[in-house]
Design a protein around this motif. Structure first.
Motif, PDB file in Angstrom:
ATOM      1  N   CYS A  95       0.845  -1.200   0.000  1.00 36.12           N
ATOM      2  CA  CYS A  95       0.000   0.000   0.000  1.00 36.12           C
ATOM      3  C   CYS A  95       0.882   1.253   0.000  1.00 36.12           C
ATOM      4  N   HIS A 130       3.061   2.309   2.266  1.00 39.70           N
ATOM      5  CA  HIS A 130       3.301   2.998   3.532  1.00 39.70           C
ATOM      6  C   HIS A 130       4.806   3.164   3.794  1.00 39.70           C
ATOM      7  N   GLU A 186      -3.792  -0.399   8.179  1.00 40.93           N
ATOM      8  CA  GLU A 186      -4.545  -1.385   7.389  1.00 40.93           C
ATOM      9  C   GLU A 186      -5.560  -2.128   8.245  1.00 40.93           C
ATOM     10  N   HIS A 216      -2.600  -2.821  -2.783  1.00 39.58           N
ATOM     11  CA  HIS A 216      -2.917  -4.150  -2.232  1.00 39.58           C
ATOM     12  C   HIS A 216      -2.730  -5.268  -3.258  1.00 39.58           C
TER      13      HIS A 216
END
Ligand SMILES: [Zn+2]
Ligand SMILES: [Zn+2]
Length: 387
Positions: free
Chosen positions: A102, A104, A137, A358
């Protein structure tokens, strides 16, 4: 892209940090190695205060500007996903079954880049609070940090966050005044019937048919029970039951997700789902238990702060590369808990073509890290200019 020059100067360092973070993805609140790396960099940059162990592995770093003024909050998420990586990059995940799918790792890097610049230059008044959170998440780490009192403890007056967006042109920004991301709820239906021989269904109370009936009937909440112009998604995403072709099973399980913006719509869905599950179960002669879990609230930008953030983004990427009224989408984000407490804005930063969020082939685009870091840096300098 006219990123802040000083940040462009150390963009190679940012790429190194990001690719290292990519090798050590960690889940939920267990971001130990990631947090240790972030804390080490922040100390190296010379932040004035470092408060670790908030929401287990989260932290808040304070950088003092010149002279008095308010404290502005900037937030990055640090956690990864339980996905097996398929990117094939040489800095791929070294933690089997876990992956930064994702971006991050990129968000953390962008905030570190801003931290380094702000600690070095201090061209702002008041203070900046750099918020590094775990468990975006799953687990609502932002909510836990808020519960642990960061907003009052550090006297934060406004908050900003960025999320990368695959499929949108590299270095473009998107935000909107008001609601930007939906509230997310999940539901589970546990069905108890009476199984038996597949050739003698009259001797059973078939949970398979009940599951089909309930899954179908749930769809009428969207199509028949709510006003067509209100935002609502109800998705059944799992049905599990049975094992072989000649046995009617005893039980069935349904699971799914609900996305809303309006609490009244959310209440309606909760009420109708309970009525449908109960009524359908009765009609199929089975027992069904509904578990409805209210999760992250809607992410709602403050209109004025979203406008301000749009202005800052335009300075960095150019007028035609920033959309200030992109509209809302049905994804969800736990930064919503911070926006419930303080005004602020959440923005998407385009990262170009490639696999979506994802996806096992997703990878953060290092080219946008200096853009995001510049946005964070300039938002501080513009919101709290030197007097
Ligand atoms: Zn995600
Ligand atoms: Zn994310």
């Amino acid at each position: 892209m006219p990123v802040v020059n000083r940040i462009a100067d150390f963009s190679a360092d940012m790429t190194r940090w990001r690719q290292y973070l990519h090798t050590i993805p960690e889940l939920e609140f267990e971001c130990h190695e990631t947090a240790a790396f972030v804390a080490e960099r922040l100390r190296e940059f010379g932040v004035d205060e470092l408060h670790e162990g908030i929401a287990k592995t989260g932290m808040v770093a304070i950088i003092n500007g010149q002279g008095d003024g308010p404290t502005i909050g900037l937030r990055a998420d640090m956690d990864a996903l339980p996905i097996t990586e398929e990117t094939g990059v040489d800095y791929a995940s070294q933690n089997p079954g876990k992956m930064h799918a994702c971006g991050h790792d990129g968000h953390t890097t962008m905030l570190l880049g801003a931290a380094r610049y702000l600690a070095e230059t201090r061209n702002f008044s008041g203070r900046v609070a750099l918020i590094f959170q775990p468990a975006e998440e799953d687990g609502g780490g932002a909510g836990v940090m808020v519960e642990e009192g960061i907003m009052d403890r550090f006297d934060i007056s406004q908050v900003y966050a960025l999320h990368n967006a695959p499929g949108f042109a590299e270095g473009t920004f998107y935000t909107t005044p008001g609601p930007i991301m939906a509230a997310v709820d999940t539901f589970e239906v546990h069905i108890q019937g009476v199984g038996g021989h597949g050739a003698m269904p009259h001797e059973t109370r078939d949970p398979v048919m009940a599951a089909c009936g309930i899954a179908q009937a749930i769809q009428t909440i969207v199509s028949r029970n709510h006003y067509a112009l209100d935002d609502l998604v109800v998705s059944v995403t799992q049905i599990h039951t049975g094992t072989v072709n000649n046995v009617i099973p005893d039980t069935a399980y349904i699971n799914g997700t609900v996305r809303t913006f309006d609490p009244n719509v959310q209440q309606m869905v909760m009420r109708r789902m309970a009525e449908i599950v109960e009524g359908q179960a009765k009609s199929y002669g089975v027992e069904a238990r509904l578990e409805y879990n209210v999760d992250y609230p809607a992410t709602i930008n403050d209109a004025e702060k979203a406008g301000f953030a749009t202005e800052v983004a335009r300075e960095i990427s150019g007028d035609d590369r920033v959309t200030g009224n992109t509209g809302r989408e049905m994804g969800a984000e736990d930064f919503s808990y911070m926006l419930q407490k303080r005004p602020g804005a959440y923005l998407f930063l385009g990262q170009g073509e490639g696999a979506g969020l994802h996806h096992p082939k997703y990878n953060f685009n290092d080219e946008i890290a200096p853009v995001g870091a510049s946005f964070f840096a300039r938002i501080v300098e513009k919101a709290q200019p030197l007097s």
